[in-house]
Design a protein around this motif. Structure first.
Motif, PDB file in Angstrom:
ATOM      1  N   PRO A 181       0.825  -1.048  -0.136  1.00  0.00           N
ATOM      2  CA  PRO A 181       0.055   0.077   0.148  1.00  0.00           C
ATOM      3  C   PRO A 181       0.821   1.132  -0.079  1.00  0.00           C
ATOM      4  N   GLU A 182       1.928   1.541   0.734  1.00  0.00           N
ATOM      5  CA  GLU A 182       2.909   2.485   0.828  1.00  0.00           C
ATOM      6  C   GLU A 182       3.388   2.902  -0.553  1.00  0.00           C
ATOM      7  N   VAL A 183       3.935   1.783  -1.354  1.00  0.00           N
ATOM      8  CA  VAL A 183       4.487   2.067  -2.774  1.00  0.00           C
ATOM      9  C   VAL A 183       3.428   2.631  -3.537  1.00  0.00           C
ATOM     10  N   LEU A 184       2.252   2.023  -3.744  1.00  0.00           N
ATOM     11  CA  LEU A 184       1.129   2.370  -4.491  1.00  0.00           C
ATOM     12  C   LEU A 184       0.603   3.714  -4.044  1.00  0.00           C
ATOM     13  N   ARG A 185       0.587   4.044  -2.640  1.00  0.00           N
ATOM     14  CA  ARG A 185       0.117   5.409  -2.402  1.00  0.00           C
ATOM     15  C   ARG A 185       1.208   6.311  -2.795  1.00  0.00           C
ATOM     16  N   ARG A 186       2.484   6.116  -2.615  1.00  0.00           N
ATOM     17  CA  ARG A 186       3.424   6.821  -3.198  1.00  0.00           C
ATOM     18  C   ARG A 186       3.241   7.177  -4.546  1.00  0.00           C
ATOM     19  N   TYR A 187       3.163   6.203  -5.488  1.00  0.00           N
ATOM     20  CA  TYR A 187       3.082   6.425  -6.852  1.00  0.00           C
ATOM     21  C   TYR A 187       1.801   7.319  -7.316  1.00  0.00           C
ATOM     22  N   MET A 188       1.009   7.127  -6.643  1.00  0.00           N
ATOM     23  CA  MET A 188      -0.349   7.615  -7.051  1.00  0.00           C
ATOM     24  C   MET A 188      -0.244   9.363  -6.496  1.00  0.00           C
ATOM     25  N   LEU A 189       0.214   9.377  -5.438  1.00  0.00           N
ATOM     26  CA  LEU A 189       0.267  10.705  -4.802  1.00  0.00           C
ATOM     27  C   LEU A 189       1.177  11.539  -5.647  1.00  0.00           C
ATOM     28  N   SER A 190       2.416  11.012  -5.710  1.00  0.00           N
ATOM     29  CA  SER A 190       3.307  11.775  -6.516  1.00  0.00           C
ATOM     30  C   SER A 190       2.907  12.181  -8.086  1.00  0.00           C
ATOM     31  N   GLU A 191       2.107  11.280  -8.645  1.00  0.00           N
ATOM     32  CA  GLU A 191       1.535  11.486 -10.003  1.00  0.00           C
ATOM     33  C   GLU A 191       0.483  12.511 -10.079  1.00  0.00           C
ATOM     34  N   VAL A 192      -0.386  12.448  -9.330  1.00  0.00           N
ATOM     35  CA  VAL A 192      -1.735  13.117  -9.539  1.00  0.00           C
ATOM     36  C   VAL A 192      -2.396  13.560  -8.044  1.00  0.00           C
ATOM     37  N   GLY A 193      -2.216  12.977  -7.148  1.00  0.00           N
ATOM     38  CA  GLY A 193      -2.672  13.474  -5.737  1.00  0.00           C
ATOM     39  C   GLY A 193      -3.967  12.818  -5.560  1.00  0.00           C
ATOM     40  N   GLU A 194      -4.346  11.909  -6.353  1.00  0.00           N
ATOM     41  CA  GLU A 194      -5.931  11.188  -5.961  1.00  0.00           C
ATOM     42  C   GLU A 194      -5.387   9.874  -5.477  1.00  0.00           C
ATOM     43  N   LYS A 195      -6.649   9.408  -4.596  1.00  0.00           N
ATOM     44  CA  LYS A 195      -6.563   8.076  -4.187  1.00  0.00           C
ATOM     45  C   LYS A 195      -6.162   6.970  -5.312  1.00  0.00           C
ATOM     46  N   ALA A 196      -5.600   5.956  -5.094  1.00  0.00           N
ATOM     47  CA  ALA A 196      -5.255   4.965  -6.058  1.00  0.00           C
ATOM     48  C   ALA A 196      -6.267   4.480  -6.925  1.00  0.00           C
ATOM     49  N   LYS A 197      -7.483   3.967  -6.033  1.00  0.00           N
ATOM     50  CA  LYS A 197      -8.591   3.525  -6.643  1.00  0.00           C
ATOM     51  C   LYS A 197      -9.204   4.489  -7.609  1.00  0.00           C
ATOM     52  N   ASP A 198      -9.176   5.953  -7.486  1.00  0.00           N
ATOM     53  CA  ASP A 198     -10.061   6.730  -8.189  1.00  0.00           C
ATOM     54  C   ASP A 198      -8.889   7.199  -9.357  1.00  0.00           C
ATOM     55  N   LYS A 199      -7.576   7.151  -9.121  1.00  0.00           N
ATOM     56  CA  LYS A 199      -6.874   7.296 -10.373  1.00  0.00           C
ATOM     57  C   LYS A 199      -7.084   6.136 -11.331  1.00  0.00           C
ATOM     58  N   LEU A 200      -7.023   4.928 -10.968  1.00  0.00           N
ATOM     59  CA  LEU A 200      -7.355   3.757 -11.673  1.00  0.00           C
ATOM     60  C   LEU A 200      -8.690   3.853 -12.417  1.00  0.00           C
ATOM     61  N   PHE A 201      -9.672   4.242 -11.760  1.00  0.00           N
ATOM     62  CA  PHE A 201     -11.144   4.655 -12.338  1.00  0.00           C
ATOM     63  C   PHE A 201     -11.143   5.496 -13.401  1.00  0.00           C
ATOM     64  N   ASN A 202     -10.506   6.631 -12.825  1.00  0.00           N
ATOM     65  CA  ASN A 202     -10.385   7.969 -13.993  1.00  0.00           C
ATOM     66  C   ASN A 202      -9.912   7.456 -15.280  1.00  0.00           C
ATOM     67  N   TYR A 203      -8.650   6.509 -15.187  1.00  0.00           N
ATOM     68  CA  TYR A 203      -8.159   6.110 -16.566  1.00  0.00           C
ATOM     69  C   TYR A 203      -9.036   5.339 -17.358  1.00  0.00           C
ATOM     70  N   LEU A 204     -10.039   4.734 -16.621  1.00  0.00           N
ATOM     71  CA  LEU A 204     -11.024   3.919 -17.556  1.00  0.00           C
ATOM     72  C   LEU A 204     -12.394   4.887 -17.563  1.00  0.00           C
ATOM     73  N   ARG A 205     -12.843   5.763 -17.210  1.00  0.00           N
ATOM     74  CA  ARG A 205     -13.974   6.404 -16.794  1.00  0.00           C
ATOM     75  C   ARG A 205     -14.632   6.304 -18.359  1.00  0.00           C
TER      76      ARG A 205
END
Length: 181
Positions: free
Chosen positions: A18-42
């Motif tokens: 979780p910490e690795v994923l959170r760091r990746y997601m936060l550094s890229e766009v500042g969204e929660k991981a699941k929201d980042k993935l959903f937005n990619y597929l919205r």
């Protein structure tokens, strides 16, 4: 595609710390991981009206349970001119005894025809334990998948009208859908 891809990394979401994923997601766009993935597929909500509900209430909990029946594989790539890796692909998989299925498959439009799709399909086959998983493709996206359908010798097994959305055809490859409406 003008930028050169230096490296692709394929990650199973259920196995990422979780910490690795959170760091990746936060550094890229500042969204929660699941929201980042959903937005990619919205935009898939246009072809699959219940997509958001399915993603948040079915996929995310099942991946989180770590039972091995559902997985999200993401592709992050180091791209020339980008200081950080970017999300370039995603696949959502169902790995149940009665159904081995690629539920969702997406490559970022800027990086299609770069080999990421073929590599991601191989990772899907590996996880599912078959080179012939069920995959459904809506009529409005079928052309996008033609090369992979031919390359991996997928065979059309069903053509379903109005299955997910009215006035749309869903093409089923490599098996029959077990959750008939």
């Amino acid at each position: 595609m003008s930028a050169k891809i230096y490296k692709n990394i394929f990650l199973k979401v259920s196995e990422i710390e979780p910490e690795v994923l959170r760091r990746y997601m936060l550094s890229e766009v500042g969204e929660k991981a699941k929201d980042k993935l959903f937005n990619y597929l919205r935009d898939l909500s246009e072809s699959y009206p219940d997509f958001e509900n399915w993603f948040y209430n079915k996929v995310i909990p099942e991946v989180g349970s770590k039972k091995g029946e559902r997985e999200i594989i993401v592709v992050v790539s180091k791209i020339e001119g980008h200081p950080q890796v970017i999300l370039t692909g995603i696949a959502i998989l169902k790995n149940k005894e009665q159904e081995k299925k690629i539920c969702t498959f997406r490559i970022h439009e800027d990086y299609r025809d770069s080999g990421i799709g073929s590599e991601l399909f191989e990772k899907c086959f590996e996880y599912l334990g078959t080179r012939k998983p069920i995959i459904t493709i809506s009529s409005d996206r079928k052309e996008m998948f033609e090369n992979h359908i031919k390359k991996f010798d997928f065979f059309e097994t069903e053509v379903l009208k109005d299955y997910y959305k009215d006035n749309t055809i869903e093409y089923v490859y490599n098996g029959l859908l077990t959750n008939k409406k």
